[in-house]
Design a protein around this motif. Structure first.
Motif, PDB file in Angstrom:
ATOM      1  N   ILE A   1     -13.876 -20.162 -17.774  1.00 37.82           N
ATOM      2  CA  ILE A   1     -13.756 -19.723 -19.160  1.00 37.82           C
ATOM      3  C   ILE A   1     -14.586 -18.463 -19.343  1.00 37.82           C
ATOM      4  N   ASP A   2     -14.014 -17.493 -20.021  1.00 41.72           N
ATOM      5  CA  ASP A   2     -14.711 -16.247 -20.337  1.00 41.72           C
ATOM      6  C   ASP A   2     -14.785 -16.135 -21.855  1.00 41.72           C
ATOM      7  N   VAL A   3     -15.940 -16.451 -22.424  1.00 48.64           N
ATOM      8  CA  VAL A   3     -16.054 -16.451 -23.886  1.00 48.64           C
ATOM      9  C   VAL A   3     -15.987 -15.042 -24.450  1.00 48.64           C
ATOM     10  N   PHE A   4     -16.255 -14.038 -23.616  1.00 50.02           N
ATOM     11  CA  PHE A   4     -16.281 -12.662 -24.107  1.00 50.02           C
ATOM     12  C   PHE A   4     -14.875 -12.097 -24.317  1.00 50.02           C
ATOM     13  N   ASP A   5     -13.913 -12.524 -23.486  1.00 48.12           N
ATOM     14  CA  ASP A   5     -12.525 -12.118 -23.763  1.00 48.12           C
ATOM     15  C   ASP A   5     -11.680 -13.298 -24.229  1.00 48.12           C
ATOM     16  N   ARG A   6     -12.362 -14.446 -24.492  1.00 50.73           N
ATOM     17  CA  ARG A   6     -11.782 -15.618 -25.142  1.00 50.73           C
ATOM     18  C   ARG A   6     -10.725 -16.315 -24.283  1.00 50.73           C
ATOM     19  N   SER A   7     -10.803 -16.182 -22.972  1.00 52.05           N
ATOM     20  CA  SER A   7      -9.756 -16.751 -22.119  1.00 52.05           C
ATOM     21  C   SER A   7     -10.233 -17.990 -21.366  1.00 52.05           C
ATOM     22  N   ILE A   8      -9.303 -18.948 -21.198  1.00 53.22           N
ATOM     23  CA  ILE A   8      -9.514 -20.120 -20.369  1.00 53.22           C
ATOM     24  C   ILE A   8      -8.451 -20.076 -19.283  1.00 53.22           C
ATOM     25  N   THR A   9      -8.860 -20.272 -18.025  1.00 48.13           N
ATOM     26  CA  THR A   9      -7.952 -19.980 -16.923  1.00 48.13           C
ATOM     27  C   THR A   9      -7.781 -21.140 -15.945  1.00 48.13           C
ATOM     28  N   THR A  10      -6.694 -21.041 -15.178  1.00 45.27           N
ATOM     29  CA  THR A  10      -6.424 -21.941 -14.065  1.00 45.27           C
ATOM     30  C   THR A  10      -5.788 -21.118 -12.954  1.00 45.27           C
ATOM     31  N   PHE A  11      -5.375 -21.755 -11.861  1.00 43.00           N
ATOM     32  CA  PHE A  11      -4.758 -21.034 -10.749  1.00 43.00           C
ATOM     33  C   PHE A  11      -3.239 -21.008 -10.836  1.00 43.00           C
ATOM     34  N   ASP A  12      -2.673 -22.158 -11.082  1.00 40.17           N
ATOM     35  CA  ASP A  12      -1.242 -22.360 -10.941  1.00 40.17           C
ATOM     36  C   ASP A  12      -0.525 -22.126 -12.276  1.00 40.17           C
ATOM     37  N   ILE A  13       0.528 -21.342 -12.268  1.00 41.07           N
ATOM     38  CA  ILE A  13       1.241 -21.012 -13.507  1.00 41.07           C
ATOM     39  C   ILE A  13       1.851 -22.256 -14.141  1.00 41.07           C
ATOM     40  N   ASP A  14       2.522 -23.087 -13.343  1.00 43.03           N
ATOM     41  CA  ASP A  14       3.128 -24.299 -13.899  1.00 43.03           C
ATOM     42  C   ASP A  14       2.064 -25.234 -14.472  1.00 43.03           C
ATOM     43  N   ASP A  15       0.923 -25.333 -13.798  1.00 41.59           N
ATOM     44  CA  ASP A  15      -0.189 -26.117 -14.328  1.00 41.59           C
ATOM     45  C   ASP A  15      -0.659 -25.513 -15.648  1.00 41.59           C
ATOM     46  N   GLY A  16      -0.721 -24.186 -15.704  1.00 39.16           N
ATOM     47  CA  GLY A  16      -1.178 -23.511 -16.909  1.00 39.16           C
ATOM     48  C   GLY A  16      -0.282 -23.745 -18.114  1.00 39.16           C
ATOM     49  N   ILE A  17       1.024 -23.608 -17.936  1.00 39.26           N
ATOM     50  CA  ILE A  17       1.927 -23.793 -19.080  1.00 39.26           C
ATOM     51  C   ILE A  17       1.992 -25.261 -19.496  1.00 39.26           C
ATOM     52  N   THR A  18       1.754 -26.158 -18.531  1.00 41.65           N
ATOM     53  CA  THR A  18       1.686 -27.588 -18.863  1.00 41.65           C
ATOM     54  C   THR A  18       0.435 -27.875 -19.673  1.00 41.65           C
ATOM     55  N   LYS A  19      -0.683 -27.300 -19.285  1.00 42.31           N
ATOM     56  CA  LYS A  19      -1.922 -27.456 -20.045  1.00 42.31           C
ATOM     57  C   LYS A  19      -1.747 -26.925 -21.471  1.00 42.31           C
ATOM     58  N   SER A  20      -1.075 -25.806 -21.613  1.00 42.31           N
ATOM     59  CA  SER A  20      -0.836 -25.229 -22.946  1.00 42.31           C
ATOM     60  C   SER A  20      -0.058 -26.201 -23.825  1.00 42.31           C
ATOM     61  N   ALA A  21       0.941 -26.844 -23.240  1.00 41.21           N
ATOM     62  CA  ALA A  21       1.745 -27.811 -23.996  1.00 41.21           C
ATOM     63  C   ALA A  21       0.915 -29.022 -24.398  1.00 41.21           C
ATOM     64  N   ILE A  22       0.030 -29.463 -23.520  1.00 40.02           N
ATOM     65  CA  ILE A  22      -0.840 -30.603 -23.840  1.00 40.02           C
ATOM     66  C   ILE A  22      -1.740 -30.257 -25.026  1.00 40.02           C
ATOM     67  N   ILE A  23      -2.305 -29.068 -25.000  1.00 38.30           N
ATOM     68  CA  ILE A  23      -3.178 -28.628 -26.092  1.00 38.30           C
ATOM     69  C   ILE A  23      -2.412 -28.583 -27.407  1.00 38.30           C
ATOM     70  N   GLU A  24      -1.200 -28.045 -27.361  1.00 34.02           N
ATOM     71  CA  GLU A  24      -0.378 -27.943 -28.582  1.00 34.02           C
ATOM     72  C   GLU A  24      -0.031 -29.315 -29.145  1.00 34.02           C
ATOM     73  N   SER A  25      -0.021 -30.337 -28.297  1.00 32.15           N
ATOM     74  CA  SER A  25       0.327 -31.687 -28.747  1.00 32.15           C
ATOM     75  C   SER A  25      -0.903 -32.533 -29.068  1.00 32.15           C
ATOM     76  N   SER A  26      -2.049 -31.906 -29.222  1.00 32.32           N
ATOM     77  CA  SER A  26      -3.282 -32.656 -29.438  1.00 32.32           C
ATOM     78  C   SER A  26      -3.803 -32.523 -30.865  1.00 32.32           C
ATOM     79  N   LYS A  27      -4.477 -33.584 -31.314  1.00 28.45           N
ATOM     80  CA  LYS A  27      -5.227 -33.517 -32.569  1.00 28.45           C
ATOM     81  C   LYS A  27      -6.608 -32.934 -32.308  1.00 28.45           C
ATOM     82  N   LYS A  28      -7.202 -33.318 -31.163  1.00 29.01           N
ATOM     83  CA  LYS A  28      -8.490 -32.772 -30.757  1.00 29.01           C
ATOM     84  C   LYS A  28      -8.437 -32.481 -29.254  1.00 29.01           C
TER      85      LYS A  28
END
Length: 253
Positions: free
Chosen positions: A177-204
């Protein structure tokens, strides 16, 4: 002010802001821009920063990809601290998501020993195996295309399944995580877009990560800092990082 003192102050400013500009430093220290450029070149030669057009940015470590079995053998004590903190905030009757993360494997092992009555949704095979015989836990597997490096499911069909839920809490792993450019990262693109979907489906959303990852970058940005509610880590980051996270109303545990 002596030159060495100025160099120290420049590094302090860089650690606080994440980037610095020659023009601003020239005004602040009342020296020429050429003098500042020489300072930045000296600091770059020592490996303390990376010069850019008109200024400089922090040098950050780029984490190398390791497959899941190898990652499970590293930083076990640190990750266990994080997993225990996560366990303590999981409440009965909640529906949670544990994504592809070695820390989440440890959370699952702690849940197996607990008496919490919850629903666990996961896309990770090992977590499925750990929780498969627990009477107090309803286990839901996403299915999808198996990512053999990560030993879990990612991609379009997994995301379609995830979108049908609204999770009380999700626990997300990351490479950095880079708080200065506000980014959270991973290696794998498919893992990344899956993580994004999980976040969008969360209350917290809870980011589970070692403290050292505040200074490490993966190569795929899957979320912004403000997309998470809480960061669960083993020890407190620097005051500068805490202040930035506080600006975004992000808790640190």
């Amino acid at each position: 002010m002596f030159a060495e003192e100025r160099l120290d102050e420049i590094l302090n400013l860089l650690n606080t802001t994440g980037k610095i500009k020659v023009k601003d430093l020239s005004l602040q220290f009342n020296v020429s821009e050429d003098c500042i450029r020489k300072d930045l070149k000296s600091l770059e030669n020592k490996g303390f920063l990376k010069r850019t057009y008109g200024g400089a940015v922090q040098v950050r470590e780029s984490s190398n990809f390791h497959d899941m079995p190898l990652r499970q053998k590293t930083d076990i004590s640190t990750k266990t601290i994080i997993a225990q903190k996560a366990l303590d905030i999981i409440e009965d009757r909640e529906t949670i998501f544990l994504d592809l993360s070695t820390i989440n494997i440890l959370i699952a092992k702690l849940l197996r020993k607990s008496n919490k009555n919850i629903i666990v949704v996961t896309n990770m095979l090992e977590i499925m195996n750990i929780l498969s015989n627990q009477n107090n836990i309803t286990l839901v597997a996403t299915g999808g295309v198996l990512n053999k490096d990560l030993i879990g499911f990612t991609g379009a069909s997994t995301i379609e399944f995830i979108k049908k839920y609204k999770f009380d809490k999700v626990f997300i792993g990351s490479c950095g995580i880079d708080v200065f450019d506000r980014s959270i990262t991973t290696f794998d693109i498919d893992d990344g877009i899956t993580k994004s979907a999980i976040i969008e489906s969360s209350k917290k959303c809870f980011l589970v990560m070692e403290n050292k990852k505040f200074h490490i970058d993966g190569n795929y940005k899957f979320a912004k800092v403000e997309d998470v509610d809480t960061i669960i880590t083993d020890s407190s980051p620097s005051r500068e990082i805490l202040d930035i996270l506080n600006d975004y109303n992000i808790n640190v545990m």
